[in-house]
Design a protein around this motif. Structure first.
Motif, mmCIF file in Angstrom:
data_model
loop_
_atom_site.group_PDB
_atom_site.id
_atom_site.type_symbol
_atom_site.label_atom_id
_atom_site.label_comp_id
_atom_site.label_asym_id
_atom_site.label_seq_id
_atom_site.Cartn_x
_atom_site.Cartn_y
_atom_site.Cartn_z
ATOM 1 N N ASP A 168 0.789 -1.170 -0.107
ATOM 2 C CA ASP A 168 0.010 -0.070 0.115
ATOM 3 C C ASP A 168 0.832 1.069 -0.030
ATOM 4 O OD1 ASP A 168 -3.005 -1.491 1.275
ATOM 5 O OD2 ASP A 168 -1.248 -2.196 1.445
ATOM 6 N N LEU A 194 1.894 2.347 -3.394
ATOM 7 C CA LEU A 194 0.798 2.983 -4.245
ATOM 8 C C LEU A 194 0.344 4.329 -3.792
ATOM 9 C CD1 LEU A 194 -1.080 -0.623 -4.583
ATOM 10 C CD2 LEU A 194 0.696 0.412 -6.249
ATOM 11 N N ALA A 221 -0.905 -1.366 -14.381
ATOM 12 C CA ALA A 221 -2.204 -1.085 -13.846
ATOM 13 C C ALA A 221 -2.913 0.484 -13.723
ATOM 14 C CB ALA A 221 -2.061 -1.242 -12.271
ATOM 15 N N PHE A 222 -1.685 1.361 -13.713
ATOM 16 C CA PHE A 222 -1.981 2.813 -13.915
ATOM 17 C C PHE A 222 -1.833 3.587 -15.146
ATOM 18 C CE2 PHE A 222 -1.672 1.655 -9.334
ATOM 19 C CZ PHE A 222 -2.838 2.150 -8.884
ATOM 20 N N ILE A 276 -2.538 -4.861 -6.463
ATOM 21 C CA ILE A 276 -2.424 -3.506 -6.962
ATOM 22 C C ILE A 276 -3.981 -3.133 -7.232
ATOM 23 C CG2 ILE A 276 -1.815 -2.069 -8.667
ATOM 24 C CD1 ILE A 276 1.062 -3.314 -8.590
ATOM 25 N N GLU A 277 -4.470 -4.372 -8.200
ATOM 26 C CA GLU A 277 -5.884 -4.109 -8.654
ATOM 27 C C GLU A 277 -6.870 -3.866 -7.434
ATOM 28 O OE1 GLU A 277 -7.250 -3.471 -11.792
ATOM 29 O OE2 GLU A 277 -5.164 -3.534 -12.341
ATOM 30 N N TYR A 325 -6.359 -2.494 -4.514
ATOM 31 C CA TYR A 325 -6.178 -1.121 -4.177
ATOM 32 C C TYR A 325 -6.928 0.047 -4.916
ATOM 33 C CZ TYR A 325 -3.401 3.050 -3.058
ATOM 34 O OH TYR A 325 -2.974 4.294 -2.884
ATOM 35 N N LYS A 326 -6.671 -0.460 -6.372
ATOM 36 C CA LYS A 326 -7.514 0.379 -7.157
ATOM 37 C C LYS A 326 -8.905 0.481 -7.037
ATOM 38 C CE LYS A 326 -6.462 0.768 -11.672
ATOM 39 N NZ LYS A 326 -6.446 0.237 -12.874
ATOM 40 N N ARG A 327 -9.687 -0.452 -6.890
ATOM 41 C CA ARG A 327 -10.841 -0.786 -6.365
ATOM 42 C C ARG A 327 -11.509 -0.133 -5.348
ATOM 43 N NH1 ARG A 327 -10.072 -6.297 -8.087
ATOM 44 N NH2 ARG A 327 -10.092 -6.958 -5.741
ATOM 45 N N GLY A 372 -10.120 2.411 -4.031
ATOM 46 C CA GLY A 372 -9.870 3.984 -3.933
ATOM 47 C C GLY A 372 -8.793 4.375 -3.117
#
Length: 284
Positions: free
Chosen positions: A144, A147, A213-214, A277-278, A280-282, A284
């Motif tokens: 985390d 990111l 991912a980004f 990572i995905e 973490y994206k979900r 927010g």
């Protein structure tokens, strides 16, 4: 089910473990403990007040508790051992049967992060010598913070640190939470130390996964241990800068490239770094 308490439920790891416990076992047998209980009132469980520095508060907080999850203190290394002993002694005095402890992987001797690791190792020994049932998790480094630092990486155009080609077995709070709920509730896991980590990756691989991912264009740039440590001290101060510098020195030296026991504890494989990572994206 036995009455279970989780310390530091107002913090990120304690909260994650409590939320996972509630999702799988409900609220009836769970008690939270926090220095500031109102910060955790949204969990929907009773939260008792206790400060790691106050043994008497823990004597009250642990009444009627049979299983205790002790989240490692975030204080300076020289303070942690006695803080944890306050809780262990209160647990013994108040009929707690089992302690689950959140420790950490790493090298206890050779870098700026070693004082933190040594303090955790001492608490591990104190718990094993307590006469209580116990389970210890050695947490990997969280993915985390990397990111969270993404904007700075983008500004720099690179991930810059002193890890070199060293491999690091990352984890996340969500992954740890699942493992610790099993460790709290399953007797067959007692009496063991588990490395709670995923598969190790390099910093170059980390940059590649973040790029995918980004949609970024990051590369990895290695600098010397001394330069990185001095940069961190300049930005974060002597204590935290030395610790962060020591973490990446440890990665370079292989201290965070350890065999995972996650599947033994959680009964499933650890998520991959791209999967974390995905997630973490979900979230927010």
């Amino acid at each position: 089910m036995e009455k279970t308490a989780i310390t530091a439920v107002s913090g990120q790891l304690g909260r994650a473990i409590a939320q996972k416990f509630i999702a799988t076992h409900g609220t009836e047998n769970l008690i939270g403990i926090a220095r500031t209980p109102q910060k955790a009132k949204d969990l929907g469980i009773p939260v008792r007040k206790a400060d790691y520095n106050n043994r008497l508060e823990f004597d009250d907080a642990l009444k009627g508790i049979e299983i205790l999850l002790l989240v490692s203190s975030m204080d300076q290394p020289q303070n942690r051992i006695q803080q944890h002993r306050n809780i262990i002694e209160a647990a013994k005095a108040n009929g707690v049967k089992k302690i689950v402890y959140t420790s950490i992987i790493g090298d206890p001797d050779n870098n700026g992060f070693s004082p933190v690791v040594r303090s955790n190792r001492q608490t591990e020994e104190d718990i094993k010598n307590s006469g209580l049932q116990w389970v210890i998790g050695r947490n990997g480094l969280y993915i985390d913070p990397d990111l969270d630092y993404l904007e700075q990486y983008i500004a720099d155009g690179a991930i810059i640190n002193s890890a070199g080609d060293g491999l690091c077995a990352y984890t996340s709070r969500n992954e740890l939470a699942e493992a610790y709920v099993h460790m709290l509730t399953e007797e067959e896991l007692n009496g063991q130390i588990y490395n709670l980590v995923g598969n190790p990756i390099s910093q170059s691989q980390l940059a590649e996964y973040i790029n995918r991912a980004f949609n970024t264009q990051l590369e990895y740039k290695a600098i010397s241990v001394e330069e990185f440590r001095n940069n961190r001290i300049k930005d974060l101060g002597e204590l935290l800068g030395t610790i962060i510098g020591g973490i990446y020195e440890g990665i370079k030296m292989g201290a965070f490239n350890v065999k995972s026991d996650f599947e033994k504890a959680a009964h499933r494989p650890h998520k991959s770094v791209p999967e974390m990572i995905e997630e973490y994206k979900r979230n927010g």
